[in-house]
Motif scaffolding. Structure first.
Motif, PDB file in Angstrom:
ATOM      1  N   ARG A  78      30.525  -0.561 -11.887  1.00  0.00           N
ATOM      2  CA  ARG A  78      29.925   0.886 -12.190  1.00  0.00           C
ATOM      3  C   ARG A  78      30.499   2.063 -11.608  1.00  0.00           C
ATOM      4  O   ARG A  78      29.820   3.079 -12.037  1.00  0.00           O
ATOM      5  CB  ARG A  78      28.286   0.646 -11.820  1.00  0.00           C
ATOM      6  CG  ARG A  78      27.604  -0.594 -12.179  1.00  0.00           C
ATOM      7  CD  ARG A  78      26.245  -0.611 -11.813  1.00  0.00           C
ATOM      8  NE  ARG A  78      25.407  -1.714 -12.435  1.00  0.00           N
ATOM      9  CZ  ARG A  78      24.063  -2.020 -12.122  1.00  0.00           C
ATOM     10  NH1 ARG A  78      23.399  -1.330 -11.300  1.00  0.00           N
ATOM     11  NH2 ARG A  78      23.914  -2.981 -12.903  1.00  0.00           N
ATOM     12  N   GLN A  88       9.758  -1.955 -10.884  1.00  0.00           N
ATOM     13  CA  GLN A  88       9.564  -2.313 -12.260  1.00  0.00           C
ATOM     14  C   GLN A  88       8.714  -3.281 -12.712  1.00  0.00           C
ATOM     15  O   GLN A  88       9.049  -4.585 -12.813  1.00  0.00           O
ATOM     16  CB  GLN A  88      11.197  -3.041 -12.580  1.00  0.00           C
ATOM     17  CG  GLN A  88      12.268  -2.034 -12.383  1.00  0.00           C
ATOM     18  CD  GLN A  88      13.601  -2.603 -12.279  1.00  0.00           C
ATOM     19  OE1 GLN A  88      13.965  -3.139 -11.318  1.00  0.00           O
ATOM     20  NE2 GLN A  88      14.473  -2.146 -13.408  1.00  0.00           N
ATOM     21  N   ASP A 128      26.700  -5.621 -15.107  1.00  0.00           N
ATOM     22  CA  ASP A 128      25.849  -6.826 -14.361  1.00  0.00           C
ATOM     23  C   ASP A 128      26.577  -7.680 -13.711  1.00  0.00           C
ATOM     24  O   ASP A 128      26.164  -8.368 -12.636  1.00  0.00           O
ATOM     25  CB  ASP A 128      24.784  -7.376 -14.911  1.00  0.00           C
ATOM     26  CG  ASP A 128      23.658  -6.625 -15.421  1.00  0.00           C
ATOM     27  OD1 ASP A 128      23.281  -5.424 -14.756  1.00  0.00           O
ATOM     28  OD2 ASP A 128      22.905  -6.644 -16.504  1.00  0.00           O
ATOM     29  N   PHE A 159      16.357  -9.836  -8.251  1.00  0.00           N
ATOM     30  CA  PHE A 159      17.196  -8.970  -7.148  1.00  0.00           C
ATOM     31  C   PHE A 159      16.798  -9.624  -5.606  1.00  0.00           C
ATOM     32  O   PHE A 159      17.329  -8.836  -4.683  1.00  0.00           O
ATOM     33  CB  PHE A 159      16.810  -7.788  -6.950  1.00  0.00           C
ATOM     34  CG  PHE A 159      17.271  -7.078  -8.556  1.00  0.00           C
ATOM     35  CD1 PHE A 159      18.037  -7.330  -9.303  1.00  0.00           C
ATOM     36  CD2 PHE A 159      16.514  -5.877  -8.836  1.00  0.00           C
ATOM     37  CE1 PHE A 159      18.302  -6.736 -10.350  1.00  0.00           C
ATOM     38  CE2 PHE A 159      16.734  -5.191  -9.942  1.00  0.00           C
ATOM     39  CZ  PHE A 159      17.683  -5.806 -10.916  1.00  0.00           C
ATOM     40  N   HIS A 185       9.574  -4.524 -18.818  1.00  0.00           N
ATOM     41  CA  HIS A 185       8.997  -3.941 -17.494  1.00  0.00           C
ATOM     42  C   HIS A 185       9.274  -2.460 -18.011  1.00  0.00           C
ATOM     43  O   HIS A 185       9.868  -1.861 -18.717  1.00  0.00           O
ATOM     44  CB  HIS A 185       9.618  -4.444 -16.390  1.00  0.00           C
ATOM     45  CG  HIS A 185      11.139  -4.317 -16.367  1.00  0.00           C
ATOM     46  ND1 HIS A 185      11.865  -5.341 -16.566  1.00  0.00           N
ATOM     47  CD2 HIS A 185      11.820  -3.355 -16.239  1.00  0.00           C
ATOM     48  CE1 HIS A 185      13.213  -5.120 -16.478  1.00  0.00           C
ATOM     49  NE2 HIS A 185      13.466  -3.742 -16.262  1.00  0.00           N
ATOM     50  N   ASP A 189      16.697   1.534 -10.482  1.00  0.00           N
ATOM     51  CA  ASP A 189      17.714   0.427 -11.244  1.00  0.00           C
ATOM     52  C   ASP A 189      18.466   1.121 -12.215  1.00  0.00           C
ATOM     53  O   ASP A 189      18.475   0.550 -13.256  1.00  0.00           O
ATOM     54  CB  ASP A 189      16.815  -0.725 -11.811  1.00  0.00           C
ATOM     55  CG  ASP A 189      17.663  -2.216 -12.352  1.00  0.00           C
ATOM     56  OD1 ASP A 189      18.787  -2.056 -11.570  1.00  0.00           O
ATOM     57  OD2 ASP A 189      17.170  -2.728 -12.991  1.00  0.00           O
ATOM     58  N   TYR A 248      17.302   1.228 -15.899  1.00  0.00           N
ATOM     59  CA  TYR A 248      16.454   0.158 -16.311  1.00  0.00           C
ATOM     60  C   TYR A 248      14.985   0.128 -15.891  1.00  0.00           C
ATOM     61  O   TYR A 248      14.338  -0.989 -15.888  1.00  0.00           O
ATOM     62  CB  TYR A 248      17.170  -1.151 -16.025  1.00  0.00           C
ATOM     63  CG  TYR A 248      18.499  -1.317 -17.119  1.00  0.00           C
ATOM     64  CD1 TYR A 248      18.028  -2.058 -18.291  1.00  0.00           C
ATOM     65  CD2 TYR A 248      19.561  -0.981 -16.642  1.00  0.00           C
ATOM     66  CE1 TYR A 248      19.289  -2.011 -19.220  1.00  0.00           C
ATOM     67  CE2 TYR A 248      20.753  -1.002 -17.508  1.00  0.00           C
ATOM     68  CZ  TYR A 248      20.760  -1.719 -19.017  1.00  0.00           C
ATOM     69  OH  TYR A 248      21.499  -1.927 -19.714  1.00  0.00           O
ATOM     70  N   GLU A 275      19.978  -9.813 -24.698  1.00  0.00           N
ATOM     71  CA  GLU A 275      20.469 -10.373 -23.309  1.00  0.00           C
ATOM     72  C   GLU A 275      19.622 -11.108 -22.851  1.00  0.00           C
ATOM     73  O   GLU A 275      18.680 -10.942 -22.490  1.00  0.00           O
ATOM     74  CB  GLU A 275      20.387  -8.911 -22.480  1.00  0.00           C
ATOM     75  CG  GLU A 275      21.078  -9.393 -20.978  1.00  0.00           C
ATOM     76  CD  GLU A 275      20.314  -8.905 -19.865  1.00  0.00           C
ATOM     77  OE1 GLU A 275      21.174  -8.863 -18.646  1.00  0.00           O
ATOM     78  OE2 GLU A 275      19.204  -8.588 -19.795  1.00  0.00           O
ATOM     79  N   PHE A 308      12.110  -7.881 -11.549  1.00  0.00           N
ATOM     80  CA  PHE A 308      13.281  -7.153 -10.729  1.00  0.00           C
ATOM     81  C   PHE A 308      12.660  -6.592  -9.532  1.00  0.00           C
ATOM     82  O   PHE A 308      12.062  -7.151  -8.583  1.00  0.00           O
ATOM     83  CB  PHE A 308      13.803  -6.458 -11.988  1.00  0.00           C
ATOM     84  CG  PHE A 308      14.385  -7.274 -13.023  1.00  0.00           C
ATOM     85  CD1 PHE A 308      15.928  -7.916 -12.900  1.00  0.00           C
ATOM     86  CD2 PHE A 308      14.008  -7.853 -14.033  1.00  0.00           C
ATOM     87  CE1 PHE A 308      16.230  -8.609 -13.772  1.00  0.00           C
ATOM     88  CE2 PHE A 308      14.112  -8.627 -15.036  1.00  0.00           C
ATOM     89  CZ  PHE A 308      15.481  -9.094 -14.796  1.00  0.00           C
ATOM     90  N   ASP A 340      17.033  -5.624 -23.338  1.00  0.00           N
ATOM     91  CA  ASP A 340      17.119  -6.020 -21.989  1.00  0.00           C
ATOM     92  C   ASP A 340      16.069  -7.112 -21.435  1.00  0.00           C
ATOM     93  O   ASP A 340      15.118  -7.247 -21.983  1.00  0.00           O
ATOM     94  CB  ASP A 340      16.697  -4.822 -21.170  1.00  0.00           C
ATOM     95  CG  ASP A 340      17.131  -4.811 -19.718  1.00  0.00           C
ATOM     96  OD1 ASP A 340      18.117  -5.113 -19.228  1.00  0.00           O
ATOM     97  OD2 ASP A 340      16.078  -4.872 -18.848  1.00  0.00           O
ATOM     98  N   VAL A 341      16.708  -7.981 -20.915  1.00  0.00           N
ATOM     99  CA  VAL A 341      15.993  -9.373 -20.404  1.00  0.00           C
ATOM    100  C   VAL A 341      15.197 -10.067 -21.632  1.00  0.00           C
ATOM    101  O   VAL A 341      13.754 -10.172 -21.590  1.00  0.00           O
ATOM    102  CB  VAL A 341      14.922  -9.106 -19.214  1.00  0.00           C
ATOM    103  CG1 VAL A 341      14.778 -10.281 -18.564  1.00  0.00           C
ATOM    104  CG2 VAL A 341      15.473  -7.993 -18.268  1.00  0.00           C
TER     105      VAL A 341
HETATM  106  C1  GLC Z   1      19.023  -6.585 -17.154  1.00  0.00           C
HETATM  107  C2  GLC Z   1      19.946  -5.340 -17.035  1.00  0.00           C
HETATM  108  C3  GLC Z   1      20.216  -5.166 -15.606  1.00  0.00           C
HETATM  109  C4  GLC Z   1      18.805  -4.876 -15.025  1.00  0.00           C
HETATM  110  C5  GLC Z   1      18.105  -5.825 -15.540  1.00  0.00           C
HETATM  111  C6  GLC Z   1      16.445  -5.153 -15.274  1.00  0.00           C
HETATM  112  O1  GLC Z   1      19.686  -7.638 -16.814  1.00  0.00           O
HETATM  113  O2  GLC Z   1      21.293  -5.536 -17.778  1.00  0.00           O
HETATM  114  O3  GLC Z   1      21.220  -4.224 -15.328  1.00  0.00           O
HETATM  115  O4  GLC Z   1      18.880  -4.638 -13.794  1.00  0.00           O
HETATM  116  O5  GLC Z   1      18.041  -6.048 -16.857  1.00  0.00           O
HETATM  117  O6  GLC Z   1      15.965  -4.449 -16.076  1.00  0.00           O
END
Ligand code: GLC
Length: 567
Positions: free
Chosen positions: A439, A189, A347, A162, A117, A74, A77, A285, A185, A221-222
């Motif tokens: 990206r 992960q 994203d 996803f 994660h 990912d 990430y 985020e 995700f 993140d998350v």
């Molecule tokens: C956040 C990141 C994204 C990633 C996800 C899982 O949303 O911005 O890019 O795929 O977390 O880590």
């Protein structure tokens, strides 16, 4: 240079003057900004070599998406080692050199932390797979027995962001099917179990590791996902993973996350240097609605910032933008925090393309745009994107920019399927093109291989030909270019103290025109954004400071923003 005393007589940084309250922070996606070694993937030495671009642009800080050791399922990430740099990006020494060079240039450095994660290649997860159900090694993650007679069904109905189920089943050493583990995700992960104190201790130690290397903060993140509802109950049946932002989901925005961030705030505050404006910051985020719930993340003893994704998702309609701006400002004012504005990131569909659709039709989130989808109007999109950025950068608070938006880069919408790397593409059974289109490597020099991204033609995603004319060297010093517009906006924003100003709406304009004044250190700056269908007059005697497009006949054309000093 960093560390300039704030001038505050008490000798400590006065919170209301702290740097982050009005900072403009530029997101670098390390894979795609600058490649020093020609392998087609950007890297840390490449970033260091290009930092002057950010000084000339006029931003305060850079945020780096993950560059840690990772199998890159990912795009980083999925972290296998939180304390090291992946060889494709360089070494720890390269990271140190980047931070030192940025600080010499007066830029602060924010890094990503991914606490929800790990990668399935992290030592902890390998150990967990090799250990028995119920073991201490498994207790760092969310392993559960399956439902059904033979445990053949996932433990609950949660879906991965996803696509597909949020659970994958393990295989026991004897080859028989074993327990399931949770992954909000990709299957690579696995989610950590934040009820286990070892997890919190480890992540705090990771924060200290990077703070000791002198970074200025973290983007989390998350941030809303770490704590899951007790017992991992089923979620609503109609759960749509594309709108993570709803309340009532057992995997998001649980009250327990706030305890984690109170502890993190205490930790980063230990690193602030009194009187030196060196606060280290935390930015969430968190796709959380309603916006008042999001404001809980920036209470005085929690995080400094939290991206306002509601603003990002608001369609190009004056009345809706006005409500969004108002709600954005009042929600954080209630807790004494600044607002954090953003229009693009790694994203979402780039705003120069998102706004090239009729309002309401633009794709915003991770579903992306593919060659078979209706295509955005590039001229309309760029025009509105410039107006939207000029609107955003006038607003009180902090703002984040995403690499390439200062060039007006559109989303790459025609990527061939075989080039796609975002796991969303596979996990959605090829129904969602995913996020690769925002990206694509950045163009620096139009007539060089890979448009100057690196020394060779190699780029990990193909660059559209349209990126050539948008290269930095084609826009540098060119009157009216998007790059020069961003430079002007950032200079005027700073000179007039807009980020620290107070916003007052002016109710004189037609309903489809946004009209307000921001009163900062330098007095009032008036802002008009025309979302209507006719040009509107600019008040006579105004002194124009910046405009997102030409202003023929002293009027403001449609889809244009102007900043001026009123007569
Ligand atoms: C956040 C990141 C994204 C990633 C996800 C899982 O949303 O911005 O890019 O795929 O977390 O880590």
């Amino acid at each position: 240079m960093l560390g300039t005393p704030s001038g505050d007589q008490s000798g400590t940084t006065r919170d209301d003057r702290a740097w982050w309250r009005d900072a403009v922070i530029y997101q670098v996606y390390p894979r795609s900004w600058a490649d020093s070694d020609g392998d087609g993937i950007g890297d840390l030495p490449g970033i260091t070599s290009r930092l002057e671009h950010l000084v000339a642009l006029g931003v305060d800080a850079v945020w780096l998406s993950p560059f840690y050791t990772s199998p890159q399922r990912d795009a980083g990430y999925d972290v296998a080692d939180f304390r090291d740099v992946d060889p494709i990006f360089g070494t720890l020494a390269d990271a140190d050199a980047l931070v030192a060079r940025a600080h010499d240039l007066g830029l602060r450095v924010i890094v990503d932390v991914v606490p929800n994660h790990t990668s399935d290649e992290h030592a902890w997860f390998r150990e967990a797979l090799a250990s028995e159900p119920g073991s201490a090694a498994r207790a760092r993650y969310l392993f559960r027995d399956g439902r059904g007679d033979a445990g053949e069904l996932p433990p609950n109905n949660w879906q991965s962001m996803f696509g597909g189920p949020a659970w994958s089943r393990t295989t026991s050493p004897d080859g028989s099917p074993g327990q399931w583990y949770l992954h909000l995700f990709d299957a690579s992960q696995p989610d950590l179990d934040w009820t286990n104190p070892e997890v919190g201790d480890e992540l705090e130690s990771v924060l200290r590791f990077w703070l000791d290397r002198d970074v200025d903060g973290f983007r989390i993140d998350v941030a809303h996902g770490l704590v899951k509802a007790d017992g991992l109950p089923d979620g609503p049946e109609n759960f749509d993973p594309a709108t993570q932002a709803t309340a009532l989901q057992p995997m998001f925005d649980q009250p327990g996350v706030h305890e984690i961030y109170r502890a993190w705030r205490r930790l980063v505050d230990e690193y602030a240097v009194p009187g030196a404006d060196r606060d280290r910051i935390l930015c969430a985020e968190a796709w959380v609605l309603p916006i008042d719930s999001l404001a809980h993340y920036v209470r005085p003893d929690e995080l400094h910032q939290s991206f306002n994704f509601s603003f990002l998702m608001t369609p190009w309609i004056a009345s809706e933008l006005r409500i969004s701006i108002d709600e954005g400002l009042t929600s954080v004012a209630a807790v004494g925090a600044p607002q954090t504005w953003v229009l693009s990131n790694h994203d979402v569909v780039r705003h120069a393309s998102r706004l090239g659709y009729p309002p309401q039709a633009g794709r915003t989130r991770s579903e992306g745009i593919g060659p078979d989808d209706p295509q955005p109007d590039p001229a309309l999109g760029l025009r509105r994107a410039r107006a939207a950025t000029a609107l955003m950068l006038a607003l009180p608070g902090s703002a984040y920019l995403y690499q390439g938006e200062e060039l007006g880069l559109p989303e790459a919408t025609l990527l061939p399927d075989e080039a796609r790397q975002d796991p969303t593409w596979e996990r959605s059974n090829h129904t969602s093109p995913g996020r690769d289109g925002c990206r694509v490597p950045v163009p620096w020099e139009a007539d060089r291989p890979s448009f100057g991204f690196g020394p060779t033609d190699a780029t990990w995603l193909p660059q559209p030909q349209s990126y050539r004319d948008l290269a930095v060297d084609r826009q540098d010093g060119v009157d009216g270019s998007t790059l020069e517009l961003y430079r002007t906006l950032l200079r005027v924003r700073r000179d007039r103290g807009l980020g620290r100003g107070e916003l007052t709406w002016a109710d004189v304009a037609p309903a489809d025109v946004l009209a307000f004044e921001v009163t900062g250190d330098a007095g009032a700056t008036a802002v008009l954004t025309n979302l209507g269908t006719e040009p509107v007059p600019i008040p006579p005697g105004s002194r124009v400071l910046a405009a997102s497009g030409p202003l023929p006949d002293s009027a403001l054309p449609v889809d244009t923003t102007v900043w001026f000093v009123p007569a």
